[in-house]
Write an enzyme that holds these catalytic residues in place. Structure first.
Site, PDB file in Angstrom:
ATOM      1  N   LYS A 203      -5.826  47.954 -88.180  1.00 60.48           N
ATOM      2  CA  LYS A 203      -4.834  47.476 -86.924  1.00 60.48           C
ATOM      3  C   LYS A 203      -5.216  48.675 -85.943  1.00 60.48           C
ATOM      4  O   LYS A 203      -5.397  49.797 -86.072  1.00 60.48           O
ATOM      5  CB  LYS A 203      -3.513  47.916 -87.448  1.00 60.48           C
ATOM      6  CG  LYS A 203      -2.587  47.613 -86.350  1.00 60.48           C
ATOM      7  CD  LYS A 203      -1.202  47.385 -86.699  1.00 60.48           C
ATOM      8  CE  LYS A 203      -0.362  48.808 -86.832  1.00 60.48           C
ATOM      9  NZ  LYS A 203       0.930  48.554 -86.948  1.00 60.48           N
TER      10      LYS A 203
HETATM   11  C1  R5P Z   1       4.017  52.019 -86.052  1.00 51.84           C
HETATM   12  O1  R5P Z   1       5.075  52.520 -85.668  1.00 51.84           O
HETATM   13  C2  R5P Z   1       3.671  51.144 -86.843  1.00 51.84           C
HETATM   14  O2  R5P Z   1       2.497  51.196 -87.589  1.00 51.84           O
HETATM   15  C3  R5P Z   1       3.910  49.858 -86.202  1.00 51.84           C
HETATM   16  O3  R5P Z   1       3.975  48.900 -87.176  1.00 51.84           O
HETATM   17  C4  R5P Z   1       3.022  49.116 -84.989  1.00 51.84           C
HETATM   18  O4  R5P Z   1       2.853  50.174 -84.018  1.00 51.84           O
HETATM   19  C5  R5P Z   1       3.067  47.806 -84.793  1.00 51.84           C
HETATM   20  O5  R5P Z   1       4.297  47.711 -84.079  1.00 51.84           O
HETATM   21  P1  R5P Z   1       4.384  47.540 -82.493  1.00 51.84           P
HETATM   22  O6  R5P Z   1       3.820  46.158 -82.039  1.00 51.84           O
HETATM   23  O7  R5P Z   1       5.791  47.601 -82.260  1.00 51.84           O
HETATM   24  O8  R5P Z   1       3.503  48.676 -81.707  1.00 51.84           O
END
Ligand code: R5P
Length: 294
Positions: A203
């Site tokens: 990710k």
């Molecule tokens: C971090 O806080 C987490 O891994 C979240 O799952 C990630 O950042 C994705 O969430 P967002 O789209 O709110 O950034």
């Protein structure tokens, strides 16, 4: 009594049809074991090759973030539109009905809060608990260039090793420190390190310039986080650009659950990810669904 007719015997065994051997649909995943592939196939839709992961794990370091104050009230209605829920075991066990048909990506690293240095994480879940919870993948934060870079990378490689033992893939989550530059050069470095060291998918964040070089140089699928809340048209455009430039989906949180209408937004994001809808069409869908509700 054995068949006396040799022709009948040949028919029953389809001796004229060679057994097919299909390539697995996900980039870089062909050599994985059956259980790994099966789990990845529950996260990524084999028809589109993409995923909409709904990220709701933010509470593990920042408590009840806006939009996640009551996951039972605000998030459960979105569950049916996600391919996967990305969350902690605490929320999974307390809030998510065990009869959910959605795949689960379990957050397994943690140990610090927003009040401290975030990169100082450890593994915070035993692999056996991930097995018990029927996780389809385990997510570990990796802080390339961060203060605790080495520890976070080793957290990931440990999880990769344990996951391989049990057939559970590892998602490497590239976390970027507040003062660090977020550009394609950084994300090429971060995502490639994660993939080289065994992550099954990664990710990262979308960057407007040269994002396609990030997806091209990473040998496993990449999904993008949404990041801070931005206006809905911009978030749809970002998701669209990422998909067109090689991302295999989104792992989106705030831009869905902090949207004016989260239920309309997740459906609009789905249209972009799975149906290649343009951001303009997806926005129209968003507005239609939002207006229908009110
Ligand atoms: C971090 O806080 C987490 O891994 C979240 O799952 C990630 O950042 C994705 O969430 P967002 O789209 O709110 O950034």
């Amino acid at each position: 009594m054995p068949d006396v007719d040799g022709n009948n015997e040949a028919k029953k065994y389809y001796t004229d049809i060679p057994q097919t051997s299909k390539n697995y649909f996900l980039k870089g995943s062909n050599s994985l074991d059956w259980g790994m592939k099966n789990r990845l196939g529950r996260i990524f839709n084999p028809a589109s090759g993409k995923t909409v992961m709904l990220a709701i794990d933010h509470g593990y370091f920042q408590g009840p973030t806006t939009g996640l104050e009551r996951i039972d009230v605000n998030i459960l209605p979105l569950e049916r539109y996600a391919d996967t829920l990305m969350l902690t075991r605490g929320i999974l066990r307390t809030i998510i009905p065990a009869d959910t048909q959605k795949s689960i990506v379990l957050r397994v690293s943690g140990g610090t809060s927003i009040l401290k240095e975030l990169s100082n994480e450890s593994l915070a879940v035993d692999i056996e608990d991930a097995v018990r919870l029927n996780a389809s993948a385990m997510a570990v934060q990796v802080f390339i260039g961060g203060e605790h870079e080495r520890e976070s990378i080793i957290n990931m490689t440990k999880m990769v090793d344990m996951g391989i033992r049990y057939g559970i893939p590892t998602l490497a989550v590239t976390a970027v420190g507040k003062d660090m530059v977020r550009d394609a050069k950084y994300f090429r470095l971060a995502t490639r390190i994660c993939a080289e060291l065994g992550a099954h998918y990664v990710k990262t964040y979308y960057v407007p310039e040269d994002f396609e070089t990030v997806t091209a140089s990473c040998p496993v699928p990449i999904v993008i986080a949404g990041g801070k809340k931005i206006p809905e048209p911009d978030a749809l455009k970002m998701a669209y650009n990422a998909i067109q430039q090689g991302a295999a989906g989104v792992d989106m949180g705030r831009n869905i659950f902090q949207a004016e209408s989260p239920i309309a937004m997740i459906q609009a994001v789905r249209a972009v990810v799975h149906n290649n809808e343009t951001p303009e069409n997806a926005l129209e869908l968003y507005n239609d669904l939002r207006n229908k509700k009110s």
